[in-house]
Design a protein around this motif. Structure first.
Motif, PDB file in Angstrom:
ATOM      1  N   PRO A 197      51.278 -10.895  67.785  1.00  0.00           N
ATOM      2  CA  PRO A 197      49.737 -11.093  68.100  1.00  0.00           C
ATOM      3  C   PRO A 197      49.175 -11.977  67.076  1.00  0.00           C
ATOM      4  O   PRO A 197      48.138 -12.593  67.347  1.00  0.00           O
ATOM      5  CB  PRO A 197      49.279  -9.666  67.761  1.00  0.00           C
ATOM      6  N   TRP A 275      44.603  -2.189  68.241  1.00  0.00           N
ATOM      7  CA  TRP A 275      44.228  -3.319  68.942  1.00  0.00           C
ATOM      8  C   TRP A 275      42.791  -3.982  68.490  1.00  0.00           C
ATOM      9  O   TRP A 275      42.818  -5.435  68.434  1.00  0.00           O
ATOM     10  CB  TRP A 275      44.064  -3.123  70.259  1.00  0.00           C
ATOM     11  N   PHE A 279      42.112  -7.769  67.394  1.00  0.00           N
ATOM     12  CA  PHE A 279      41.130  -8.653  68.191  1.00  0.00           C
ATOM     13  C   PHE A 279      39.718  -8.146  68.043  1.00  0.00           C
ATOM     14  O   PHE A 279      39.272  -7.454  68.957  1.00  0.00           O
ATOM     15  CB  PHE A 279      41.484  -8.530  69.649  1.00  0.00           C
ATOM     16  N   ASP A 282      36.013 -10.577  71.275  1.00  0.00           N
ATOM     17  CA  ASP A 282      36.750 -11.068  72.616  1.00  0.00           C
ATOM     18  C   ASP A 282      37.109 -12.650  72.743  1.00  0.00           C
ATOM     19  O   ASP A 282      38.069 -13.107  73.114  1.00  0.00           O
ATOM     20  CB  ASP A 282      35.711 -11.004  73.922  1.00  0.00           C
ATOM     21  N   LEU A 285      40.937 -13.827  72.002  1.00  0.00           N
ATOM     22  CA  LEU A 285      41.788 -13.945  73.089  1.00  0.00           C
ATOM     23  C   LEU A 285      41.172 -15.242  73.742  1.00  0.00           C
ATOM     24  O   LEU A 285      41.860 -16.242  74.061  1.00  0.00           O
ATOM     25  CB  LEU A 285      41.837 -12.678  73.751  1.00  0.00           C
ATOM     26  N   THR A 301      37.202  -4.264  76.252  1.00  0.00           N
ATOM     27  CA  THR A 301      37.497  -5.643  75.735  1.00  0.00           C
ATOM     28  C   THR A 301      38.265  -6.360  76.471  1.00  0.00           C
ATOM     29  O   THR A 301      39.224  -5.798  77.293  1.00  0.00           O
ATOM     30  CB  THR A 301      38.031  -5.173  74.094  1.00  0.00           C
ATOM     31  N   ILE A 303      41.090  -7.890  75.381  1.00  0.00           N
ATOM     32  CA  ILE A 303      42.335  -7.509  75.177  1.00  0.00           C
ATOM     33  C   ILE A 303      42.876  -6.210  76.038  1.00  0.00           C
ATOM     34  O   ILE A 303      43.891  -6.012  76.404  1.00  0.00           O
ATOM     35  CB  ILE A 303      42.883  -7.446  73.713  1.00  0.00           C
ATOM     36  N   GLU A 304      41.817  -5.201  76.020  1.00  0.00           N
ATOM     37  CA  GLU A 304      42.106  -3.966  76.841  1.00  0.00           C
ATOM     38  C   GLU A 304      42.360  -4.360  78.213  1.00  0.00           C
ATOM     39  O   GLU A 304      43.244  -3.653  78.965  1.00  0.00           O
ATOM     40  CB  GLU A 304      41.300  -2.959  76.349  1.00  0.00           C
ATOM     41  N   TRP A 307      46.049  -5.569  78.305  1.00  0.00           N
ATOM     42  CA  TRP A 307      47.150  -4.792  78.154  1.00  0.00           C
ATOM     43  C   TRP A 307      47.170  -3.580  78.648  1.00  0.00           C
ATOM     44  O   TRP A 307      48.217  -3.026  78.502  1.00  0.00           O
ATOM     45  CB  TRP A 307      47.107  -4.549  76.474  1.00  0.00           C
ATOM     46  N   THR A 407      52.047  -2.950  70.257  1.00  0.00           N
ATOM     47  CA  THR A 407      51.201  -3.649  71.349  1.00  0.00           C
ATOM     48  C   THR A 407      51.591  -3.412  72.754  1.00  0.00           C
ATOM     49  O   THR A 407      52.614  -2.833  73.265  1.00  0.00           O
ATOM     50  CB  THR A 407      51.068  -5.132  70.884  1.00  0.00           C
ATOM     51  N   SER A 409      51.244  -5.744  76.782  1.00  0.00           N
ATOM     52  CA  SER A 409      51.421  -7.021  77.439  1.00  0.00           C
ATOM     53  C   SER A 409      51.068  -6.950  78.843  1.00  0.00           C
ATOM     54  O   SER A 409      51.273  -6.210  79.438  1.00  0.00           O
ATOM     55  CB  SER A 409      52.933  -7.921  77.421  1.00  0.00           C
ATOM     56  N   SER A 435      51.578 -17.383  70.390  1.00  0.00           N
ATOM     57  CA  SER A 435      50.774 -17.567  71.518  1.00  0.00           C
ATOM     58  C   SER A 435      50.763 -19.187  71.692  1.00  0.00           C
ATOM     59  O   SER A 435      50.525 -19.467  72.812  1.00  0.00           O
ATOM     60  CB  SER A 435      49.351 -16.838  71.432  1.00  0.00           C
TER      61      SER A 435
END
Length: 469
Positions: A197, A275, A279, A282, A285, A301, A303-304, A307, A407, A409, A435
């Motif tokens: 991450p 998470w 992050f 927002d 990301l 969010t 990332i939610e 993921w 985590t 993906s 990343s």
């Protein structure tokens, strides 16, 4: 070594791996020089050469290794087993790489690997496949080499499967797994094809989204029409297609297909807290890609949404005149390519059927529709209370000096579901990419320190997983 003996101390193996890094980089560079592009038939012999190189390298450190033919590119299969009472793991990686186009955007020959120092002082290996997946899979092989050279053996039973078609669809992997299930059976699969991450936090990917890919074509008139002669009077399939697709999401970002969210589970609050620490807003990301605000489901969010939530996306839409200039045509047909990313609990075929039913149900007279399926896979999740996961997380934390995190993906890695289907075993996805490694893009890279720490991480993980029970 027996089940009752403790796992050997790892410090001497780690010291040996560090001392041997120059030779390890030389071996990685030799593999990177092979242009094993599986999607291009002219590179078929290069794919075989990569498989043979890996077979020879694994055999050199004591594995019983072979190149196994398939209807496409060959697999590499290797075993170092026979330790009674000790766990057995199956490692998966892939030697094939993406095409290099556009070549003009590369700063150097994509198959002439080089170490480059970035503006931040970080050293990276630049080459096609450096991160995806040759650099990653070689971290595991080098860890095995270090164990063998120091102790003469591995701390547990290890089988290796290296694929040659991951970047071109992997059509032969599942049949191969099923045909060789007795040989490849193990207690756990280890996959090194994921990222961290951030620069300093190790992670194990414990959940992946599945995928439903669909192409939809709507046709109205029997031929393209002059928009002045027929506009208003004749149905416009592009307009119709856009109108129908717009019904798939509501104003809050939720997908409106009946039953879409049935059996969708939220992660635990403790996991979401982890998470959020990675992050905190927002922009972490979205900022690097020029965006600032999450655009999906309200209440989650960014990332939610990626993921742990399912999604609907329009990946392409076309129809009518698309060349330079202007042409007043009313098209006869319109096409869209769409995808759903699915989380564990969702049935891909049920989602596909619901989508098709929605589109067909909204068609007016004089409109017909055809559908073409483009793959389907289920979401995947590892139980968060499994002992193997905890041991591996602890081992990674010891190496990196910070607690490792579980985590997820937003992408789909079909091998995970296929290993589960064919062999009935779960997978731990442990990777050391970043990343900004530019996988699938020009100037792909992999950090030199990520390679070194990846080798050391696998040394520790193998020891941690060697504890029976």
């Amino acid at each position: 070594m027996t089940a009752s003996s403790p796992a050997p101390l790892t410090e001497d193996v780690l010291s040996h791996a560090d001392a041997a890094q120059p030779e390890a980089l030389e071996r990685l560079f030799a593999l990177l020089r092979i242009p094993s592009i599986s999607a291009q038939p002219r590179h078929a012999e290069d794919c075989r050469a990569a498989a043979q190189w890996l077979r020879d390298d694994l055999a050199a450190i004591g594995f019983d290794a072979r190149v196994a033919d398939t209807p496409g590119h060959p697999m590499v299969v290797a075993h170092d087993v026979g330790k009674s009472g000790l766990p057995h793991v199956l490692f998966y990686g892939h030697y094939d790489v993406q095409p290099v186009d556009p070549l003009s955007l590369w700063s150097s020959d994509p198959f002439a690997p080089a170490i480059v120092t970035g503006e931040d002082g970080r050293q990276v290996i630049v080459a096609r496949g450096a991160s995806d997946d040759k650099g990653q899979l070689m971290t595991f092989i080098e860890a095995c080499r270090a164990w063998k050279q120091v102790h003469g053996d591995l701390p547990l039973n290890v089988s290796v499967l290296i694929e040659g078609e991951e970047e071109s669809g992997g059509a032969n992997l599942l049949p191969f797994l099923k045909a060789h299930a007795a040989e490849l059976g193990a207690g756990l699969a280890l996959i090194c094809d994921t990222d961290m991450p951030n620069r300093t936090t190790p992670a194990i990917t414990t959940a992946l989204r599945g995928l439903v890919g669909e192409e939809v074509v709507i046709q109205c008139a029997g031929r393209d029409l002059h928009s002045g002669m027929y506009g208003n009077a004749a149905r416009n399939p592009i307009e119709l297609l856009c109108t129908i697709l717009a019904t798939i999401r509501d104003e809050t970002g939720r997908v409106t297909l009946p039953g879409f969210y049935d059996d969708v589970q939220l992660p635990s609050e403790s996991q979401r807290k982890q998470w959020r620490a990675l992050f905190p807003d927002d922009s972490v990301l979205l900022g690097p890609v020029g965006l600032s605000e999450a655009a999906g489901e309200d209440g989650f969010t960014a990332i939610e949404q990626v993921w742990c939530r399912p999604s609907f996306e329009i990946n392409g839409i076309s129809g009518g005149y698309e060349e330079d200039g202007f042409k007043t045509v009313l098209p006869a047909k319109a096409m869209a390519k769409i995808s759903f990313r699915l989380v564990p609990g969702q049935d891909p075929q049920r989602i596909r059927a619901a989508f098709r039913e929605r589109v067909a149900g909204l068609l007016p007279p004089d409109a017909t529709v055809t559908f073409s399926a483009h793959g389907a896979s289920s979401g995947f999740a590892v139980p968060q209370d499994g002992p193997d996961l905890r041991r591996a997380l602890d081992a990674l934390g010891e190496e990196w000096g910070v607690p490792a995190v579980a985590t997820a993906s937003g992408g789909s890695i079909p091998v995970v579901a296929e290993v589960q289907e064919a062999l009935g075993i779960d997978s731990l996805l442990i990777g050391f990419a970043q990343s900004d490694d530019r996988i699938h893009s020009p100037n792909e890279q992999y950090g030199v320190e990520n390679f070194r720490k990846g080798v050391r991480s696998w040394v520790r993980v193998l020891a941690a997983l060697a504890v029976p029970g």
